[in-house]
Design a protein around this motif. Structure first.
Motif, PDB file in Angstrom:
ATOM      1  N   ALA A   1      -0.814 -10.178  -6.411  1.00  0.00           N
ATOM      2  CA  ALA A   1      -1.461  -8.935  -5.986  1.00  0.00           C
ATOM      3  C   ALA A   1      -0.784  -8.499  -4.692  1.00  0.00           C
ATOM      4  N   VAL A   2      -0.159  -7.327  -4.709  1.00  0.00           N
ATOM      5  CA  VAL A   2       0.586  -6.818  -3.558  1.00  0.00           C
ATOM      6  C   VAL A   2      -0.290  -5.799  -2.824  1.00  0.00           C
ATOM      7  N   PHE A   3      -0.765  -6.184  -1.649  1.00  0.00           N
ATOM      8  CA  PHE A   3      -1.622  -5.314  -0.846  1.00  0.00           C
ATOM      9  C   PHE A   3      -0.781  -4.609   0.213  1.00  0.00           C
ATOM     10  N   SER A   4      -0.919  -3.289   0.285  1.00  0.00           N
ATOM     11  CA  SER A   4      -0.221  -2.489   1.289  1.00  0.00           C
ATOM     12  C   SER A   4      -1.248  -1.714   2.106  1.00  0.00           C
ATOM     13  N   LYS A   5      -1.012  -1.638   3.388  1.00  0.00           N
ATOM     14  CA  LYS A   5      -1.948  -0.964   4.287  1.00  0.00           C
ATOM     15  C   LYS A   5      -2.171   0.478   3.848  1.00  0.00           C
ATOM     16  N   ASN A   6      -3.422   0.881   3.776  1.00  0.00           N
ATOM     17  CA  ASN A   6      -3.803   2.222   3.353  1.00  0.00           C
ATOM     18  C   ASN A   6      -3.808   3.158   4.561  1.00  0.00           C
ATOM     19  N   PRO A   7      -2.875   4.103   4.630  1.00  0.00           N
ATOM     20  CA  PRO A   7      -2.812   4.981   5.807  1.00  0.00           C
ATOM     21  C   PRO A   7      -4.009   5.919   5.907  1.00  0.00           C
ATOM     22  N   ASN A   8      -4.754   6.095   4.824  1.00  0.00           N
ATOM     23  CA  ASN A   8      -5.908   6.993   4.837  1.00  0.00           C
ATOM     24  C   ASN A   8      -7.229   6.284   5.130  1.00  0.00           C
TER      25      ASN A   8
ATOM     26  N   ASP B   1       0.801  -5.035   7.828  1.00  0.00           N
ATOM     27  CA  ASP B   1       1.092  -3.896   6.955  1.00  0.00           C
ATOM     28  C   ASP B   1       1.040  -4.261   5.478  1.00  0.00           C
ATOM     29  N   ALA B   2       1.189  -5.553   5.181  1.00  0.00           N
ATOM     30  CA  ALA B   2       1.241  -5.956   3.775  1.00  0.00           C
ATOM     31  C   ALA B   2       0.906  -7.432   3.630  1.00  0.00           C
ATOM     32  N   VAL B   3       0.200  -7.746   2.534  1.00  0.00           N
ATOM     33  CA  VAL B   3      -0.140  -9.118   2.185  1.00  0.00           C
ATOM     34  C   VAL B   3       0.046  -9.294   0.690  1.00  0.00           C
TER      35      VAL B   3
ATOM     36  N   LEU C   1     -13.531  11.287   5.374  1.00  0.00           N
ATOM     37  CA  LEU C   1     -13.250  10.060   4.632  1.00  0.00           C
ATOM     38  C   LEU C   1     -12.434  10.400   3.381  1.00  0.00           C
ATOM     39  N   LYS C   2     -11.409   9.590   3.101  1.00  0.00           N
ATOM     40  CA  LYS C   2     -10.527   9.865   1.969  1.00  0.00           C
ATOM     41  C   LYS C   2     -10.264   8.617   1.150  1.00  0.00           C
ATOM     42  N   PHE C   3     -10.051   8.826  -0.156  1.00  0.00           N
ATOM     43  CA  PHE C   3      -9.504   7.767  -0.991  1.00  0.00           C
ATOM     44  C   PHE C   3      -8.036   7.565  -0.610  1.00  0.00           C
ATOM     45  N   ALA C   4      -7.459   6.472  -1.065  1.00  0.00           N
ATOM     46  CA  ALA C   4      -6.072   6.164  -0.712  1.00  0.00           C
ATOM     47  C   ALA C   4      -5.105   7.247  -1.177  1.00  0.00           C
ATOM     48  N   ASP C   5      -5.452   7.960  -2.250  1.00  0.00           N
ATOM     49  CA  ASP C   5      -4.560   9.004  -2.751  1.00  0.00           C
ATOM     50  C   ASP C   5      -4.726  10.329  -2.015  1.00  0.00           C
ATOM     51  N   GLY C   6      -5.587  10.364  -1.015  1.00  0.00           N
ATOM     52  CA  GLY C   6      -5.759  11.560  -0.207  1.00  0.00           C
ATOM     53  C   GLY C   6      -6.925  12.430  -0.588  1.00  0.00           C
ATOM     54  N   GLN C   7      -7.560  12.186  -1.729  1.00  0.00           N
ATOM     55  CA  GLN C   7      -8.731  12.971  -2.122  1.00  0.00           C
ATOM     56  C   GLN C   7      -9.922  12.633  -1.231  1.00  0.00           C
ATOM     57  N   ALA C   8     -10.735  13.628  -0.942  1.00  0.00           N
ATOM     58  CA  ALA C   8     -11.908  13.430  -0.097  1.00  0.00           C
ATOM     59  C   ALA C   8     -12.940  12.538  -0.795  1.00  0.00           C
TER      60      ALA C   8
ATOM     61  N   GLU D   1      -5.980  -2.660 -12.550  1.00  0.00           N
ATOM     62  CA  GLU D   1      -5.794  -1.537 -11.639  1.00  0.00           C
ATOM     63  C   GLU D   1      -7.032  -1.334 -10.759  1.00  0.00           C
ATOM     64  N   ILE D   2      -6.785  -1.002  -9.491  1.00  0.00           N
ATOM     65  CA  ILE D   2      -7.862  -0.738  -8.538  1.00  0.00           C
ATOM     66  C   ILE D   2      -7.486   0.487  -7.715  1.00  0.00           C
ATOM     67  N   ASP D   3      -8.441   1.371  -7.502  1.00  0.00           N
ATOM     68  CA  ASP D   3      -8.256   2.492  -6.593  1.00  0.00           C
ATOM     69  C   ASP D   3      -9.515   2.634  -5.755  1.00  0.00           C
ATOM     70  N   GLY D   4      -9.333   2.907  -4.471  1.00  0.00           N
ATOM     71  CA  GLY D   4     -10.484   3.056  -3.597  1.00  0.00           C
ATOM     72  C   GLY D   4     -10.085   3.638  -2.269  1.00  0.00           C
ATOM     73  N   SER D   5     -10.905   3.375  -1.252  1.00  0.00           N
ATOM     74  CA  SER D   5     -10.654   3.892   0.095  1.00  0.00           C
ATOM     75  C   SER D   5     -10.653   2.772   1.122  1.00  0.00           C
ATOM     76  N   GLY D   6     -10.462   1.530   0.657  1.00  0.00           N
ATOM     77  CA  GLY D   6     -10.479   0.379   1.543  1.00  0.00           C
ATOM     78  C   GLY D   6      -9.236   0.253   2.400  1.00  0.00           C
ATOM     79  N   PRO D   7      -9.110  -0.828   3.173  1.00  0.00           N
ATOM     80  CA  PRO D   7      -7.999  -0.969   4.120  1.00  0.00           C
ATOM     81  C   PRO D   7      -6.637  -1.137   3.466  1.00  0.00           C
ATOM     82  N   TYR D   8      -6.612  -1.519   2.171  1.00  0.00           N
ATOM     83  CA  TYR D   8      -5.343  -1.693   1.466  1.00  0.00           C
ATOM     84  C   TYR D   8      -5.374  -0.995   0.112  1.00  0.00           C
TER      85      TYR D   8
END
Length: 535
Positions: A217-224, A234-236, A111-118, A196-203
Motif C-alpha cells: 500500500a503506497v501512501f502519499s501525503k494528501n495536499p488537500n 511525504d510518503a509511507v 474541506l476537500k476530498f483528495a481529488d479537490g472536490q468539496a 481502492e480507497i478515496d477520501g479526505s484523510g492525510p494520505y
C-alpha cells in the motif's frame, strides 16, 4: 549512535531507556524517501471478504489502520489513543442537549476530498446512511445503531438525532465506519469491492495487488488534507509479510524501516536483550485482548455447564508464561486492566484452575465426559504464536480428562466468514477496541447486531445495562452497570477472556516518531514517522 529498547509507560509521552548499546550506520536513503513499514496483516479481496477497505465493510484492526490514513472522520482520537476525541474533519462537535441524544457537528471550512472536490454536510450524511443501508455481514454497522436520523443545515452542519442516550457517540465518530466518502466513488447500496480507497484523510493510497492480495500500500501525503494531524513525512509504504520472521529479516536488511504488528514473542525477547545493529525496539501500553468465543445456540458448547467447566480449567498464567512470556498478562474479564470499569469477574467467579470444581459443574448438569469439541483459530491474523497458544489450551483441557479437544486453523478470510455464519462451536478471537472505553469491550459482542453474529442474547444486558452505561457521560459513574455486565458474562460464559497484550514496534535507528506510531488503542499513526540521521 545508540540502539536501544524504549519502554513507553501508561503516561503517554514519557520514555524510559532501559537498555542501550553502541553502534550504528546509515540505513540508506535521503530524508524524502518513503518510509517502509512492515506488517503481518494480510489483505485479501475474495468472495468471503469482497471489500476489505470499504468503511461499510471493514471491521478488523489491519483494515481499519489502512482506512485511518486515508478516509477522514468527523472526530479523531488524540495521538495518545486515550482521552476524549478531538475534531478532525469537523471544526466542532457537541451534544446540544443534557440527555446525550442530539449531537451537532460543523465541518471545517473549505474541506476537500483528495481529488479537490468539496466535502459537504450532504456527503457526511450520505456516508452514514450508506453504511446503515448496506448492513454488511461484517456487522460493523452495529457501531452506528444508536443513530435515529441525520439532518443537515447548509453545507457545513450535520445534526445526529439518536434513538437513545449515548455518551460514547463521539468516540464512534472517530472510527473508520464513520469515514466520510465521496458519493461519486461509493455506491449508495453496494460495497466498493477490491482495494481502492478515496477520501479526505492525510494520505492517498495506491494499492499494488497480486492474485487478489495486497502486496504493498503506497501512501502519499494528501495536499488537500485539512484536519488536526500534521504528517511528518511525504510518503509511507505499508508492506505485508507472510510471517514475523520474514518481516524481521527485511528490517535487519534495511528493506523495511519499521515493523509493527505482529512481532513474535521470540523476536521481542531477542530485540529486548540482544538487538540487531541499528535497530530500536519500543514497548508501549496497549489494549489488545484475546478470548474464546462460543456458539451458545447449538453444538458442543451449547450447554452453559460446558463453558463454565472450560472457564474453571483454563490456566491463563501457564498459557501466558509458555507462549507469550512478558509480552502479555492473564485477563479475567473482557475489559482489560487499566480501563475504567474493569473488574476481575472471571477470577471472582472461578478462582484458580480447579478440576474438581469443573467436574462437579459437569456432573450437576448430567453432561457425559469427556466432552468432544473442536477449537478453531486463525493461522495468519494474530501472529505466529496463535497456533502454540491453542496447542497449550488443548493440552490443558485434555489433561483434565473432562474434554477431548481437537484444534483446527484457517486463514483469516476463511475463518472469519465461517465464524460469522455460526459454523464454529468454539473459536479463538482477538480484539482491539473500537475506542478506549469499557463499552467497546462489551457491547460489540453482547448487543444486538454484534460483531460476532453471536446468538447469545441476555435481555438484562441489552435492554437495561448497556443503555444505562451509555447514558453516563462520567464513565466512572458508568462503572456500576459495566461491572454488572462483566459479572453476567462470567456466569453465562458466552466469551472466555484469556490475556491482554502489550504493544511493540521495532525500527531502524534513523526513523523518528516510532514511540508515537501506535496509540494505546492500536491505531497505526503513520503520520508520526519521520526520517532523521542514523547513528
Amino acid at each position: 549512535m545508540n540502539r536501544k529498547t524504549l519502554v513507553l509507560p501508561a503516561v503517554i509521552g514519557l520514555l524510559a531507556p532501559v537498555l542501550a548499546a553502541c553502534g550504528g550506520s546509515d540505513s540508506g536513503g535521503e530524508s524524502g524517501d518513503a518510509i517502509a513499514v512492515g506488517t503481518t496483516d494480510r489483505f485479501v479481496a475474495s468472495k468471503a471478504v469482497p471489500a476489505p477497505f470499504d468503511p461499510a465493510y471493514a471491521y478488523d484492526v489491519g483494515s481499519w489502520n489502512v482506512l485511518r490514513q486515508t478516509v477522514q472522520t468527523l472526530m479523531a482520537m488524540p495521538r495518545s489513543g486515550s482521552g476524549d476525541p478531538v475534531p478532525d474533519a469537523a471544526e466542532s462537535c457537541i451534544f446540544t442537549d443534557s440527555g446525550s441524544e442530539r449531537y451537532v457537528c460543523k465541518l471545517r471550512k473549505d474541506l476537500k476530498f483528495a481529488d479537490g472536490q468539496a466535502v459537504t454536510a450532504a456527503d457526511v450524511k450520505y456516508s452514514f446512511d450508506r453504511v446503515r443501508a448496506i448492513k454488511s455481514d461484517s456487522m460493523v454497522y452495529g457501531l452506528l445503531s444508536t443513530i435515529d436520523t441525520i439532518e443537515t443545515q447548509g453545507d457545513r452542519q450535520v445534526i445526529f438525532h439518536l434513538n437513545t442516550p449515548d455518551a460514547t457517540f463521539p468516540y464512534k465518530l472517530a472510527t473508520p465506519v464513520a469515514g466520510i466518502v465521496n458519493p461519486d466513488d461509493y455506491a449508495k447500496k453496494a460495497l466498493r469491492n477490491g482495494f481502492e480507497i478515496d477520501g479526505s484523510g492525510p494520505y492517498t493510497m495506491k494499492a499494488e495487488v497480486k492474485d487478489n492480495t495486497l502486496v504493498k500500500a503506497v501512501f502519499s501525503k494528501n495536499p488537500n488534507y485539512k484536519g488536526q494531524l500534521q504528517p511528518k513525512n511525504d510518503a509511507v509504504n505499508l508492506v505485508p509479510f507472510t510471517s514475523a520472521d520474514a518481516m524481521g529479516k527485511a528490517l535487519e536488511k534495511g528493506d523495511v524501516d519499521v515493523m509493527t504488528r505482529a512481532m513474535s514473542p521470540e523476536q521481542i525477547s531477542t530485540y529486548s536483550t540482544n538487538p540487531p545493529e541499528n535497530i530500536n525496539l519500543v514497548e508501549m501500553p496497549g489494549m489488545e485482548i484475546r478470548y474464546i468465543g462460543f456458539n451458545t445456540a447449538t453444538g458442543s458448547a451449547k450447554d452453559k455447564a460446558v463453558r463454565q467447566a472450560m472457564a474453571q480449567v483454563v490456566d491463563r498464567g501457564e498459557l501466558v508464561s509458555k507462549v507469550y512470556g512478558t509480552t502479555a498478562d492473564p485477563l479475567y474479564s473482557m475489559v482489560p486492566a487499566g480501563v475504567t470499569g474493569h473488574q476481575n469477574s472471571f477470577f471472582n467467579k472461578y478462582g484458580d484452575p480447579d478440576k474438581a470444581k469443573a467436574t462437579a459443574t459437569l456432573n450437576q448438569a448430567n453432561i457425559t465426559t469427556p466432552v468432544k469439541l473442536t477449537m478453531h483459530y486463525t493461522t495468519d491474523h494474530y501472529g505466529s504464536a496463535t497456533k502454540k497458544e491453542f496447542e497449550v489450551l488443548q493440552k490443558q483441557l485434555n489433561a483434565s480428562g473432562l474434554f477431548d479437544v481437537d484444534i483446527k486453523g484457517d486463514v483469516w478470510d476463511t475463518f472469519r466468514a465461517a465464524e460469522l455464519k455460526g459454523k464454529y462451536d468454539v473459536y479463538g478471537m482477538g480484539w482491539f477496541p473500537d475506542f478506549p472505553d469499557a463499552d467497546s469491550f462489551l457491547a460489540p459482542f453482547l448487543d444486538k447486531d454484534n460483531t460476532l453474529a453471536s446468538p447469545y442474547a441476555n435481555s438484562t444486558i441489552r435492554t437495561d445495562l448497556i443503555p444505562a452505561e451509555r447514558r453516563e457521560a462520567d464513565r466512572l459513574t458508568a462503572s456500576k452497570s459495566l461491572q454488572q455486565i462483566q459479572k453476567i458474562v462470567a456466569e453465562d460464559v458466552p466469551l472466555l477472556p484469556l490475556w491482554q497484550g502489550k504493544q511493540y514496534v521495532a525500527a531502524r535507528d534513523d526513523i523518528t516518531g516510532v514511540e508515537r506510531s501506535l496509540s494505546s488503542s492500536s491505531v497505526l499513526q503513520l503520520w508520526e514517522l519521520g526520517r532523521g540521521v542514523s547513528g
